[in-house]
Design a protein around this motif. Structure first.
Motif: not given
Lengths: 168, 168
Positions: A144-166
């Motif tokens: 589920f998570r894998k497909v969702l991440e692949a579906m994001m726009d590049e910018d959104m994935r960046r935000h997503f990753e940033t939030l992840k780390d924090r």
DNA sequence: CAGAATACGTCAGCCTTGTTGACATTCCAA
DNA sequence: TTGGAATGTCAACAAGGCTGACGTATTCTG
């Protein structure tokens, strides 16, 4: 189901008919409705909307974030965000603090009341997510998570990753 | 990742921290934006919105459906749907036919032009879905679908299943 | 230091898409 | 046959997007 575990590495040899893809699209549509349903009910009682929820969520997630940062996460115009933010500040759910190093910036925080609403909303949303995860199993969750991440726009994935780390 | 393949049947022993659930929630939020981005761009050019897309999609999917049925799939009020439907009929994308057996009902169909727009929109949306599926692998796709189905409200799952069967 | 750039807030006005209320038509069952 | 339920339409309003224009404070830069 066993297809992806083959030596092909789970990629490359996917037979994806238009029909399969269409079902994925519809699943996404119907699921998103369920995803927002519980918070929406709570918000409606309090005369707030989804826009307020989003702001509260990400302020909670990144306390002290600036208006500009929130803007780029939410992907709306500042006028649109401002309307929402103003009501939240007026209602005492959000506190806006002038930046110390850069005084042009405003840093946003949830007040106690804001944090309480955040908890109420995310509890409801997490309950559904938890139930879905439990019903589907942990292997499914990873997919589920894998497909969702692949579906994001590049910018959104960046935000997503940033939030992840924090969050760690 | 191998957890779900254990004799427990992939359920039961999931450790689901609030943090993990929150990431699922955010993934859903960001992914949905990507999911709608491509059709939205096309629609904006033609002065239509997401509501038009949804109507066109489900009329295509169930030709001859009644307004009432569409209503319960889309989960909006009939007045809201009607406005959208009216513009689509006026613009010659949808044909509305008075029911033969029950004259109160209107049966909805796409015209040639409507079908053309439907194709354009769903091509764009499928492209992204296909790319995400390919990137994630078929095992992930199965999990993706499983979680989404578990996240739906009961009524929506019913609609989803019905559409599923009809397509075969 | 002067002027450009940045961050934020706000006013005005528009559009889409949701809502409720009122109403016409049609069907069906008492 | 008549009254109630179901289906769909019209009107008016609200939330929350959008653009454009502008004001103010602050920071950066040549």
């Amino acid at each position: 189901m066993a297809e992806g575990t083959s030596p092909h590495g789970g990629q490359g040899l996917l037979f994806l008919t238009d029909e399969q893809l269409r079902k994925g699209i519809e699943a996404m549509f119907f699921a998103y409705r369920g995803f927002t349903a519980d918070p929406d009910r709570i918000l409606a009682e309090k005369d707030y909307g989804r826009a307020h929820h989003r702001a509260i969520h990400f302020i909670h997630r990144s306390p002290g974030t600036t208006v500009n940062n929130l803007l780029s996460i939410l992907g709306v115009t500042k006028q649109s965000l401002n309307r929402v933010l103003r009501t939240l500040v007026d209602d005492g759910l959000v506190r806006s603090e002038v930046g110390r190093v850069d005084k042009r910036e405003r840093h946003l925080f949830l007040t106690e009341a804001g944090a309480a609403l955040e908890r109420e909303l995310s509890d409801a949303q997490r309950d559904r997510m938890r139930a879905a995860y439990r019903a589907a199993g942990s292997e499914a969750v990873a997919g589920f998570r894998k497909v969702l991440e692949a579906m994001m726009d590049e910018d959104m994935r960046r935000h997503f990753e940033t939030l992840k780390d924090r969050g760690r």
